[in-house]
Design a protein around this motif. Structure first.
Motif, PDB file in Angstrom:
ATOM      1  N   SER A 147      89.269  42.645  -3.559  1.00  0.00           N
ATOM      2  CA  SER A 147      88.362  42.714  -4.687  1.00  0.00           C
ATOM      3  C   SER A 147      89.060  42.276  -5.966  1.00  0.00           C
ATOM      4  CB  SER A 147      87.839  44.140  -4.824  1.00  0.00           C
ATOM      5  OG  SER A 147      86.884  44.213  -5.856  1.00  0.00           O
ATOM      6  N   ARG A 148      90.308  42.694  -6.125  1.00  0.00           N
ATOM      7  CA  ARG A 148      91.085  42.260  -7.289  1.00  0.00           C
ATOM      8  C   ARG A 148      91.290  40.771  -7.287  1.00  0.00           C
ATOM      9  NH1 ARG A 148      95.908  46.792  -7.287  1.00  0.00           N
ATOM     10  NH2 ARG A 148      94.749  48.431  -8.371  1.00  0.00           N
ATOM     11  N   HIS A 150      89.396  38.618  -5.981  1.00  0.00           N
ATOM     12  CA  HIS A 150      88.112  38.002  -6.273  1.00  0.00           C
ATOM     13  C   HIS A 150      87.816  38.039  -7.773  1.00  0.00           C
ATOM     14  CE1 HIS A 150      83.523  37.720  -5.480  1.00  0.00           C
ATOM     15  NE2 HIS A 150      84.044  36.530  -5.578  1.00  0.00           N
ATOM     16  N   SER A 151      88.117  39.136  -8.412  1.00  0.00           N
ATOM     17  CA  SER A 151      87.956  39.237  -9.869  1.00  0.00           C
ATOM     18  C   SER A 151      88.766  38.173 -10.583  1.00  0.00           C
ATOM     19  CB  SER A 151      88.404  40.608 -10.380  1.00  0.00           C
ATOM     20  OG  SER A 151      87.510  41.605  -9.985  1.00  0.00           O
ATOM     21  N   LEU A 152      90.000  38.056 -10.156  1.00  0.00           N
ATOM     22  CA  LEU A 152      90.889  37.066 -10.752  1.00  0.00           C
ATOM     23  C   LEU A 152      90.304  35.673 -10.604  1.00  0.00           C
ATOM     24  CD1 LEU A 152      93.046  38.581 -11.987  1.00  0.00           C
ATOM     25  CD2 LEU A 152      94.260  38.634  -9.811  1.00  0.00           C
ATOM     26  N   LEU A 154      87.162  34.805 -10.156  1.00  0.00           N
ATOM     27  CA  LEU A 154      85.947  34.600 -10.937  1.00  0.00           C
ATOM     28  C   LEU A 154      86.256  34.423 -12.417  1.00  0.00           C
ATOM     29  CD1 LEU A 154      83.606  37.212  -9.246  1.00  0.00           C
ATOM     30  CD2 LEU A 154      83.339  34.734  -9.209  1.00  0.00           C
ATOM     31  N   GLY A 155      87.296  35.108 -12.887  1.00  0.00           N
ATOM     32  CA  GLY A 155      87.643  35.000 -14.290  1.00  0.00           C
ATOM     33  C   GLY A 155      88.259  33.661 -14.632  1.00  0.00           C
ATOM     34  N   ARG A 156      88.943  33.112 -13.658  1.00  0.00           N
ATOM     35  CA  ARG A 156      89.650  31.866 -13.882  1.00  0.00           C
ATOM     36  C   ARG A 156      88.701  30.703 -14.050  1.00  0.00           C
ATOM     37  NH1 ARG A 156      94.124  30.999  -9.563  1.00  0.00           N
ATOM     38  NH2 ARG A 156      92.956  32.861  -9.022  1.00  0.00           N
ATOM     39  N   GLY A 157      89.034  29.832 -15.010  1.00  0.00           N
ATOM     40  CA  GLY A 157      88.166  28.737 -15.405  1.00  0.00           C
ATOM     41  C   GLY A 157      87.400  27.920 -14.385  1.00  0.00           C
TER      42      GLY A 157
ATOM     43  N   GLN B  83      94.546  36.917 -17.307  1.00  0.00           N
ATOM     44  CA  GLN B  83      93.328  37.566 -16.832  1.00  0.00           C
ATOM     45  C   GLN B  83      93.565  39.065 -16.796  1.00  0.00           C
ATOM     46  OE1 GLN B  83      90.336  36.284 -16.002  1.00  0.00           O
ATOM     47  NE2 GLN B  83      89.502  38.248 -15.316  1.00  0.00           N
ATOM     48  N   ASP B  85      92.586  42.601 -15.479  1.00  0.00           N
ATOM     49  CA  ASP B  85      91.886  43.154 -14.328  1.00  0.00           C
ATOM     50  C   ASP B  85      91.174  44.447 -14.692  1.00  0.00           C
ATOM     51  OD1 ASP B  85      91.421  43.376 -11.397  1.00  0.00           O
ATOM     52  OD2 ASP B  85      92.651  45.178 -11.641  1.00  0.00           O
ATOM     53  N   SER B 147      86.628  47.782  -9.407  1.00  0.00           N
ATOM     54  CA  SER B 147      86.977  46.393  -9.183  1.00  0.00           C
ATOM     55  C   SER B 147      85.750  45.598  -8.745  1.00  0.00           C
ATOM     56  CB  SER B 147      88.077  46.315  -8.123  1.00  0.00           C
ATOM     57  OG  SER B 147      88.493  44.984  -7.957  1.00  0.00           O
ATOM     58  N   SER B 151      84.013  42.414 -10.604  1.00  0.00           N
ATOM     59  CA  SER B 151      83.689  41.137  -9.961  1.00  0.00           C
ATOM     60  C   SER B 151      82.251  40.745 -10.249  1.00  0.00           C
ATOM     61  CB  SER B 151      83.866  41.236  -8.441  1.00  0.00           C
ATOM     62  OG  SER B 151      85.221  41.309  -8.103  1.00  0.00           O
ATOM     63  N   LEU B 154      81.888  39.553 -13.764  1.00  0.00           N
ATOM     64  CA  LEU B 154      82.455  38.231 -14.025  1.00  0.00           C
ATOM     65  C   LEU B 154      81.611  37.122 -13.422  1.00  0.00           C
ATOM     66  CD1 LEU B 154      86.235  38.972 -13.438  1.00  0.00           C
ATOM     67  CD2 LEU B 154      85.167  38.341 -15.603  1.00  0.00           C
TER      68      LEU B 154
END
Lengths: 234, 234
Positions: A147-148, A150-152, A154-157, B83, B85, B147, B151, B154
């Motif tokens: 999940s982390r 995935h967050s990373l 999605l945040g990335r450009g 980023q 988290d 988390s 997601s 985001l």
DNA sequence: CGGTTTCTTGAACGAGGTCAAGTTGTGTGG
DNA sequence: CCACACAACTTGACCTCGTTCAAGAAACCG
């Protein structure tokens, strides 16, 4: 070792191993299989492509393990959009919840077989056996890591980076390197990456033009230059 | 009840409670405090604003609980971007890892006090006491829920929705409703939401023009119309 | 096959990013 | 206490990337 998690443990996860793995190393290989007999508390169920395994808001009385096929867990937004939280493949455990209800829906992406585990019987087992709690713990830790990640992602450009990450993630789970059979549609990928179907398609076409991948079929990806993807992913 | 988690349990989380909460309900109130004595395995440490608690790649020998102040956990990308988290406030537990190393950095957003727990001593305790594993489990489940929510946030479209979600998330953790003191910079918020500083600023200004919020100071937000935010968030 | 879903491609548009000033706020030393 | 310096924040103008809308091509299935 208790019986009710025997099936959970079928990929190299004896409870005893899990006990040492607790909080230290959960990176048990996921490709070792040992024979087992299905315990009473678990049930194997087939699902046809597109069918619902559980819906957001359903009572979370069970959790699940994928035997074959691919599952998506997702949320439907009021504006009609859909956000896919994760894809699960054979060996993945999903559907545990902190609360009483499922916070997300789960659906079969293609025809698949799922083992369902009673949450109640697990709770009972957990009260008796610390190893069982630890085994569950390692599964949850894995979910958390994903999940982390995935967050990373999605945040990335930009779109190319997202798709590079996605392809690498799929490769890491696929049986063979070099060729990935995506089971999901472009729309599924888009909803997973926070893009539109069209952008997914365009970006994959661009990758193909650049010689990074080849698409023998729309959903069969040949990795011609994985390094290029890794550089994008960084 | 074992001593090494007494401090972890200081907000209404007796291990016995956690045992029943395992996999069923982890929504223990986080505002009940009971007196306790700090066990040997934990250490309280002050950090000044901006300082590093641990870095990505560090050996994960401890995990942590925020006593006061705010912590951000983040990842630095090769292109210089960052980023975020998660933000952690008083009572939050952070820093558990599946592997041997930290996958993210943690930094003090403002001056704060942190309790650190030895992972080794926890592992030892866990082997003896199932309740302890279950308590940890509930903390990890909470992390997982957050988390997933992040997601979802985001992946969801526009800047206004992201900021609405962010403000509501902050309110839910703040002592008082109606007024939130954001401790983090606009850049921090931007890196958390996958936006730029400028967009965060512009969107907040727009909210103010719309009468949804008021900004008495740049980091003091008065919620004039929480419903409007909730409608955006949907 | 023919029908339907999925995928690709094009063209125009727009939300958010980028670059560049300004402004406000804060801490520090005279 | 004020003046200065520095950091954080705001605002504007322009541009880019991804979305939207629309059409056509390819793949799948009875």
């Amino acid at each position: 070792m208790p019986t009710s998690l025997a099936v959970l443990a079928d990929n190299g996860f004896a409870a005893a191993q899990a006990a040492t793995a607790f909080l230290s190393r959960t990176s048990a290989p996921a490709d070792r299989f040992e024979p087992h007999s299905a315990p009473r508390s678990s049930t194997i169920m087939p699902f046809i492509a597109g069918s619902e395994i559980y819906a957001e808001g359903d009572q979370a009385v069970s959790f699940y393990k994928v035997v074959s096929g691919v599952v998506r867990s997702c949320k439907f937004l009021s504006d009609g959009r859909r956000q896919i939280d994760a894809f699960y493949v054979a060996g993945d455990v999903f559907g545990f919840e902190a609360g009483l209800q499922h916070g997300l829906s789960a659906e079969a992406v293609n025809d698949c077989k799922i083992i369902s585990f009673s949450r109640r019987s697990l709770e009972a087992g957990v009260a008796k056996d610390a190893g069982m709690a630890q085994e569950m713990f390692s599964y949850v830790m894995r979910s958390l890591e994903r999940s982390r990640a995935h967050s990373l992602l999605l945040g990335r450009g930009n779109a190319a980076q997202k798709l590079a990450s996605f392809l690498l993630e799929m490769t890491s789970r696929a049986p063979a390197d070099e060729v990935i059979d995506l089971v999901m549609t472009r729309q599924d990928i888009a909803d997973y990456l926070g893009l539109t179907m069209e952008t997914v398609s365009r970006t994959l076409s661009q990758f193909e033009r650049d010689g990074v991948i080849a698409l023998s079929l729309a959903r069969r990806v040949h990795l011609k230059n994985p390094t290029a993807l890794r550089n994008l992913d960084s």
